[in-house]
Design a protein around this motif. Structure first.
Motif, PDB file in Angstrom:
ATOM      1  N   ASP A 158     -25.686  35.322  50.387  1.00 36.67           N
ATOM      2  CA  ASP A 158     -25.258  36.408  51.248  1.00 36.67           C
ATOM      3  C   ASP A 158     -23.796  36.666  50.921  1.00 36.67           C
ATOM      4  OD1 ASP A 158     -27.695  36.625  52.535  1.00 36.67           O
ATOM      5  OD2 ASP A 158     -27.156  35.205  54.106  1.00 36.67           O
ATOM      6  N   LEU A 159     -23.487  37.905  50.541  1.00 37.33           N
ATOM      7  CA  LEU A 159     -22.133  38.261  50.115  1.00 37.33           C
ATOM      8  C   LEU A 159     -21.591  39.421  50.934  1.00 37.33           C
ATOM      9  CD1 LEU A 159     -23.093  38.080  46.427  1.00 37.33           C
ATOM     10  CD2 LEU A 159     -21.192  36.806  47.340  1.00 37.33           C
ATOM     11  N   LEU A 160     -20.317  39.324  51.266  1.00 30.77           N
ATOM     12  CA  LEU A 160     -19.629  40.367  51.999  1.00 30.77           C
ATOM     13  C   LEU A 160     -18.364  40.730  51.238  1.00 30.77           C
ATOM     14  CD1 LEU A 160     -19.248  42.118  54.544  1.00 30.77           C
ATOM     15  CD2 LEU A 160     -18.132  40.138  55.616  1.00 30.77           C
ATOM     16  N   LEU A 161     -18.221  42.000  50.891  1.00 32.43           N
ATOM     17  CA  LEU A 161     -17.004  42.483  50.248  1.00 32.43           C
ATOM     18  C   LEU A 161     -16.121  43.096  51.324  1.00 32.43           C
ATOM     19  CD1 LEU A 161     -18.377  44.205  47.011  1.00 32.43           C
ATOM     20  CD2 LEU A 161     -17.557  41.861  47.312  1.00 32.43           C
ATOM     21  N   ASN A 162     -14.923  42.533  51.493  1.00 38.73           N
ATOM     22  CA  ASN A 162     -13.999  42.988  52.521  1.00 38.73           C
ATOM     23  C   ASN A 162     -12.906  43.839  51.874  1.00 38.73           C
ATOM     24  OD1 ASN A 162     -11.899  43.202  54.447  1.00 38.73           O
ATOM     25  ND2 ASN A 162     -12.688  41.400  55.514  1.00 38.73           N
ATOM     26  N   LYS A 204     -23.151  43.183  51.642  1.00 43.53           N
ATOM     27  CA  LYS A 204     -22.678  44.117  52.651  1.00 43.53           C
ATOM     28  C   LYS A 204     -21.187  44.337  52.448  1.00 43.53           C
ATOM     29  CE  LYS A 204     -26.344  42.608  55.635  1.00 43.53           C
ATOM     30  NZ  LYS A 204     -26.832  42.343  56.974  1.00 43.53           N
ATOM     31  N   LEU A 205     -20.669  45.443  52.979  1.00 45.07           N
ATOM     32  CA  LEU A 205     -19.256  45.795  52.850  1.00 45.07           C
ATOM     33  C   LEU A 205     -18.650  45.943  54.239  1.00 45.07           C
ATOM     34  CD1 LEU A 205     -20.534  46.562  50.092  1.00 45.07           C
ATOM     35  CD2 LEU A 205     -19.086  48.562  50.078  1.00 45.07           C
ATOM     36  N   CYS A 206     -17.336  45.699  54.328  1.00 40.87           N
ATOM     37  CA  CYS A 206     -16.674  45.885  55.622  1.00 40.87           C
ATOM     38  C   CYS A 206     -15.213  46.289  55.455  1.00 40.87           C
ATOM     39  CB  CYS A 206     -16.774  44.624  56.483  1.00 40.87           C
ATOM     40  SG  CYS A 206     -15.750  43.252  55.945  1.00 40.87           S
ATOM     41  N   CYS A 207     -14.650  46.761  56.567  1.00 42.57           N
ATOM     42  CA  CYS A 207     -13.222  47.073  56.702  1.00 42.57           C
ATOM     43  C   CYS A 207     -12.742  48.117  55.694  1.00 42.57           C
ATOM     44  CB  CYS A 207     -12.384  45.803  56.608  1.00 42.57           C
ATOM     45  SG  CYS A 207     -12.854  44.543  57.813  1.00 42.57           S
ATOM     46  N   ILE A 208     -13.519  49.158  55.528  1.00 41.61           N
ATOM     47  CA  ILE A 208     -13.149  50.222  54.597  1.00 41.61           C
ATOM     48  C   ILE A 208     -12.261  51.228  55.328  1.00 41.61           C
ATOM     49  CG2 ILE A 208     -14.024  52.092  53.153  1.00 41.61           C
ATOM     50  CD1 ILE A 208     -16.522  50.377  52.682  1.00 41.61           C
ATOM     51  N   ALA A 209     -11.091  51.502  54.762  1.00 39.33           N
ATOM     52  CA  ALA A 209     -10.138  52.449  55.349  1.00 39.33           C
ATOM     53  C   ALA A 209     -10.788  53.828  55.484  1.00 39.33           C
ATOM     54  CB  ALA A 209      -8.890  52.536  54.474  1.00 39.33           C
ATOM     55  N   LYS A 232     -18.896  58.365  51.719  1.00 40.70           N
ATOM     56  CA  LYS A 232     -19.818  59.367  52.258  1.00 40.70           C
ATOM     57  C   LYS A 232     -20.075  60.470  51.243  1.00 40.70           C
ATOM     58  CE  LYS A 232     -18.866  58.616  57.093  1.00 40.70           C
ATOM     59  NZ  LYS A 232     -18.198  59.058  58.297  1.00 40.70           N
ATOM     60  N   ILE A 233     -19.018  60.978  50.610  1.00 38.95           N
ATOM     61  CA  ILE A 233     -19.155  62.066  49.634  1.00 38.95           C
ATOM     62  C   ILE A 233     -20.044  61.636  48.469  1.00 38.95           C
ATOM     63  CG2 ILE A 233     -17.883  63.418  47.897  1.00 38.95           C
ATOM     64  CD1 ILE A 233     -15.545  63.465  49.963  1.00 38.95           C
ATOM     65  N   THR A 234     -19.865  60.401  48.013  1.00 35.92           N
ATOM     66  CA  THR A 234     -20.646  59.900  46.876  1.00 35.92           C
ATOM     67  C   THR A 234     -22.000  59.330  47.311  1.00 35.92           C
ATOM     68  OG1 THR A 234     -19.572  57.740  47.065  1.00 35.92           O
ATOM     69  CG2 THR A 234     -18.595  59.342  45.534  1.00 35.92           C
ATOM     70  N   ARG A 235     -22.239  59.324  48.612  1.00 40.27           N
ATOM     71  CA  ARG A 235     -23.467  58.797  49.215  1.00 40.27           C
ATOM     72  C   ARG A 235     -23.634  57.290  49.026  1.00 40.27           C
ATOM     73  NH1 ARG A 235     -27.866  63.453  49.631  1.00 40.27           N
ATOM     74  NH2 ARG A 235     -26.395  65.141  49.884  1.00 40.27           N
ATOM     75  N   PHE A 236     -22.530  56.628  48.740  1.00 38.36           N
ATOM     76  CA  PHE A 236     -22.562  55.169  48.654  1.00 38.36           C
ATOM     77  C   PHE A 236     -22.777  54.554  50.031  1.00 38.36           C
ATOM     78  CE2 PHE A 236     -21.122  53.260  44.493  1.00 38.36           C
ATOM     79  CZ  PHE A 236     -21.491  54.360  43.736  1.00 38.36           C
ATOM     80  N   ASP A 237     -22.495  55.328  51.071  1.00 36.27           N
ATOM     81  CA  ASP A 237     -22.746  54.826  52.423  1.00 36.27           C
ATOM     82  C   ASP A 237     -24.242  54.687  52.694  1.00 36.27           C
ATOM     83  OD1 ASP A 237     -23.084  57.625  52.429  1.00 36.27           O
ATOM     84  OD2 ASP A 237     -22.549  57.783  54.549  1.00 36.27           O
ATOM     85  N   ARG A 238     -25.063  55.286  51.845  1.00 33.37           N
ATOM     86  CA  ARG A 238     -26.524  55.145  51.955  1.00 33.37           C
ATOM     87  C   ARG A 238     -27.033  53.979  51.117  1.00 33.37           C
ATOM     88  NH1 ARG A 238     -28.675  61.387  51.937  1.00 33.37           N
ATOM     89  NH2 ARG A 238     -27.338  62.075  53.635  1.00 33.37           N
ATOM     90  N   ILE A 239     -26.229  53.578  50.150  1.00 30.90           N
ATOM     91  CA  ILE A 239     -26.612  52.473  49.264  1.00 30.90           C
ATOM     92  C   ILE A 239     -26.229  51.132  49.882  1.00 30.90           C
ATOM     93  CG2 ILE A 239     -26.172  51.421  47.005  1.00 30.90           C
ATOM     94  CD1 ILE A 239     -25.622  54.291  45.968  1.00 30.90           C
ATOM     95  N   PHE A 240     -25.054  51.097  50.505  1.00 32.86           N
ATOM     96  CA  PHE A 240     -24.512  49.850  51.048  1.00 32.86           C
ATOM     97  C   PHE A 240     -24.555  49.845  52.572  1.00 32.86           C
ATOM     98  CE2 PHE A 240     -22.227  50.445  47.016  1.00 32.86           C
ATOM     99  CZ  PHE A 240     -22.468  49.227  46.400  1.00 32.86           C
ATOM    100  N   GLU A 241     -24.758  48.652  53.128  1.00 35.07           N
ATOM    101  CA  GLU A 241     -24.566  48.465  54.565  1.00 35.07           C
ATOM    102  C   GLU A 241     -23.070  48.265  54.760  1.00 35.07           C
ATOM    103  OE1 GLU A 241     -27.002  45.815  57.001  1.00 35.07           O
ATOM    104  OE2 GLU A 241     -28.327  45.642  55.261  1.00 35.07           O
ATOM    105  N   ILE A 242     -22.456  49.139  55.556  1.00 33.87           N
ATOM    106  CA  ILE A 242     -21.004  49.105  55.754  1.00 33.87           C
ATOM    107  C   ILE A 242     -20.698  48.892  57.236  1.00 33.87           C
ATOM    108  CG2 ILE A 242     -18.852  50.390  55.498  1.00 33.87           C
ATOM    109  CD1 ILE A 242     -20.224  51.970  53.216  1.00 33.87           C
TER     110      ILE A 242
END
Length: 119
Positions: A51-55, A85-90, A98-108
């Motif tokens: 389980d990996l989280l990119l902060n 999963k990803l977190c703490c994105i400015a 959102k523009i690149t639709r990466f918000d649909r690829i990753f759980e943020i």
């Protein structure tokens, strides 16, 4: 809690989740991106299924090349039967996701604690 320091990424494990915190506020330079890519690949190679989280707490600017690195990393994590999963994105970066639709690829997640609880 275990901590490992890389030049561009600080890695720690909390409750079985490996968290990679980016050290740079700007991820624009090709050399920096290459180092991050290499360090993330070493990380997944050493962990296998995990389980990996990119902060992104420190990151304010990021190039599109870094988005490609993230996508490649996500594929490697998935191939190793892990979860990413990803977190703490400015806010400005969140707009790019959102523009690149990466918000649909990753759980943020807005906060690290919420992301950790989601595992």
């Amino acid at each position: 809690m275990t901590k490992i320091a890389y030049p561009r990424v600080l890695v720690e494990t909390i409750h079985g989740v490996t968290i990679a915190n980016f050290a740079d506020t700007e991820i624009l330079n090709e050399e920096v991106i290459g180092e991050i890519d290499e360090q993330l690949q070493e990380l997944i190679g050493g962990l296998g299924q995990a389980d990996l989280l990119l902060n992104f707490r420190e990151v304010r600017l990021m190039s599109s090349t870094m988005l490609a690195v993230l996508l490649k990393f996500a594929r490697r994590v998935s191939a190793a039967q892990g979860r990413l999963k990803l977190c703490c994105i400015a806010p400005d970066l969140a707009q790019v996701f959102k523009i690149t639709r990466f918000d649909r690829i990753f759980e943020i997640y807005d906060e690290e604690s919420k992301a950790l609880d989601s595992f």
